[in-house]
Design an enzyme around this catalytic site. Structure first.
Site, mmCIF file in Angstrom:
data_model
loop_
_atom_site.group_PDB
_atom_site.id
_atom_site.type_symbol
_atom_site.label_atom_id
_atom_site.label_comp_id
_atom_site.label_asym_id
_atom_site.label_seq_id
_atom_site.Cartn_x
_atom_site.Cartn_y
_atom_site.Cartn_z
ATOM 1 N N ASP A 182 0.848 -1.205 0.000
ATOM 2 C CA ASP A 182 0.000 0.000 0.000
ATOM 3 C C ASP A 182 0.884 1.255 0.000
ATOM 4 O O ASP A 182 0.654 2.206 0.764
ATOM 5 C CB ASP A 182 -0.992 0.024 1.164
ATOM 6 N N GLY A 232 -1.597 7.661 4.693
ATOM 7 C CA GLY A 232 -0.752 6.895 3.781
ATOM 8 C C GLY A 232 0.713 6.971 4.143
ATOM 9 O O GLY A 232 1.170 7.950 4.739
HETATM 10 O O1 DOR Z 1 -3.681 5.327 3.861
HETATM 11 C C1 DOR Z 1 -4.126 5.256 2.739
HETATM 12 N N1 DOR Z 1 -3.675 6.053 1.746
HETATM 13 N N2 DOR Z 1 -5.098 4.391 2.483
HETATM 14 C C2 DOR Z 1 -5.728 4.372 1.310
HETATM 15 O O2 DOR Z 1 -6.574 3.545 1.108
HETATM 16 C C3 DOR Z 1 -5.424 5.375 0.269
HETATM 17 C C4 DOR Z 1 -4.045 5.816 0.398
HETATM 18 C C5 DOR Z 1 -3.693 7.012 -0.454
HETATM 19 O O3 DOR Z 1 -4.083 7.046 -1.610
HETATM 20 O O4 DOR Z 1 -2.967 7.877 0.032
#
Ligand code: DOR
Length: 436
Positions: free
Chosen positions: A318, A337
């Site tokens: 991720d 994120g």
């Molecule tokens: O923490 C996250 N950031 N979770 C997500 O599902 C999207 C991602 C992002 O696009 O920054």
């Protein structure tokens, strides 16, 4: 005189290919970008190696030689947020982390919800140092109101669909998405967090959120989302993939669904395997703000157990780049994120392999064969005749995470300063070294 029969040999490494059930010291021979053969050492092979020019040999003594790693959950940010990442920089970060294939998420600007944007990403990726497989949006503008043209996306090469970042809140919309995806035999990847229950929470709802005075999102937001989708998957008999599992309740539900024969797969991130919400109050490091949030120790133990027993199929980073300017703020207003491509291998070795949860073969399987099986990008094995996508890992290399050395444009890792063991030595795509 260089060998004419082969272009390159990776010699003397420990070759691990979980797909082939292979784990031995061996030599990997490459020609025209393809794997030609893998041979264990012998007098005849030693003789053959003498015909190679030194420039054609990569000495992998004391290293692991594994199929090119695959990360099925990566945000490349292009088009739209090139300050945080581009397809080129994200793929260089991927190569540095040992990933030869990444699946990119559609929450770009504009969204990847139409053929033109899929094509744009594919064109940009042609010269990149990793293969990019596009995951299209489930709904237009990932707003959950109208289905995207799923057939068109698939025709253009999308390997799956997701509204990642958003949960498809309307159950009937999700049902239709599962039904459409089934026609094309692609999985629907779900960011499983009920937005009403999250209600603007910025961390896990727990003792820690109360102590810190930060609004929490309860584990039930994920559990309810997963349980609903498992019911829809049972109804439609489609393929469902749960992204970044973070709670014990979700792991238990997926385990039970798999036992029942429901076609569900799941992934977990290194941060959910390693971190807990106890970390947040130490420095209010905004790089710990992530969706779904890092949870409690019992959730962390449950996702580790789920990975170990096969309930969770894949490790996915991720990788979610955000600029320093965006993250340099109070915890509760920071965008969620963290980057992950360049730290995954070291984190998994240090916290999962060295602590006895996974063998190298298990870990490699969850970053090669299982992601390929889950989402369908090719690769994930070193079989003869397949493209020579290969990762060479120095399993005992000690290093300290230093954001200044990241090839990603963004530096938002909460693991900066961590002392890790295990580092990517070289990454090879199509028989060419793309990182060393
Ligand atoms: O923490 C996250 N950031 N979770 C997500 O599902 C999207 C991602 C992002 O696009 O920054």
């Amino acid at each position: 005189m260089p060998s004419k029969k082969y272009d390159l040999v990776i010699s003397n490494g420990r070759v691990i290919d979980p797909a082939l059930g292979f784990g031995k010291d061996a030599h990997v021979f490459i020609k025209d970008g393809l794997i030609k053969k893998i041979e264990v050492d012998s007098v005849a092979i030693r003789k053959e190696l003498k015909s190679f020019d030194t420039s054609q040999i990569i000495d992998a003594t004391d290293k692991l030689v594994v199929p090119g790693l695959i990360d099925i959950h990566v945000h490349l940010r292009e088009p739209g947020r090139e300050g945080a990442e581009t397809i080129d920089s994200g793929c260089r970060a991927a190569a540095a982390g040992g990933f030869t294939s990444v699946c990119c998420m559609p929450n770009t600007t504009p969204r990847i919800d139409n053929q033109e944007t899929v094509k744009f990403v594919q064109d940009r990726a042609k010269t990149a140092s990793a293969r990019v497989y596009v995951v299209g949006a489930i709904t237009k503008n990932i707003e959950g109101k109208q289905l995207a043209e799923i057939g068109d996306l698939v025709k253009m090469g999308a390997v799956a669909i997701t509204d990642d970042g958003n949960y498809v809140q309307d159950p009937n919309m999700m049902r239709r998405a599962l039904e459409y995806a089934k026609m094309f035999d692609i999985p629907v990847m779900q960011h499983a967090e009920d937005k009403y229950l999250c209600d603007g929470g910025v961390m896990n709802e727990s003792f820690q959120s109360t102590r810190l005075g930060l609004k929490g999102a309860p584990p039930a937001a994920e559990e309810i989302a997963v349980l609903r989708d498992l019911a829809l998957c049972r109804l439609t008999k489609s393929r469902l993939h749960i992204q970044h599992v973070s709670t014990k309740g979700a792991v238990d539900a997926i385990r039970q669904a798999k036992a029942e024969g429901i076609r569900v797969t799941a992934e977990v991130t290194p941060h959910h395997l390693i971190l807990t919400d106890d970390e947040i109050g130490k420095e209010f490091n905004t790089n710990l703000r992530v969706n779904p949030p890092i949870r409690t120790e019992s959730d962390r133990e449950a996702v580790v157990a789920g990975l170990v027993d096969g309930t969770i199929d894949c490790i996915a980073s991720d990788h979610a780049p955000h600029t320093d300017e965006d993250k340099d703020c109070e915890f509760d207003v920071a965008p969620p994120g963290m980057v992950g491509l360049e730290t995954t291998v070291g984190l998994i070795k240090t916290f999962l392999i060295d602590k006895g949860y996974l063998s190298w073969a298990d870990a490699i399987r969850k970053m090669t064969y299982d992601p390929a099986r889950t989402l369908g990008p090719p690769g994930g094995s070193l079989s003869d005749g397949t493209p020579a996508d290969i990762t060479i890992i120095d399993p005992e290399k000690r290093w300290t995470v230093n954001a200044a050395k990241f090839l990603s444009r963004s530096k938002n890792s909460p693991f900066v300063g961590y002392k890790l063991t295990g580092k990517v030595y070289k990454t090879i795509m199509n028989g060419k070294v793309v990182f060393e």
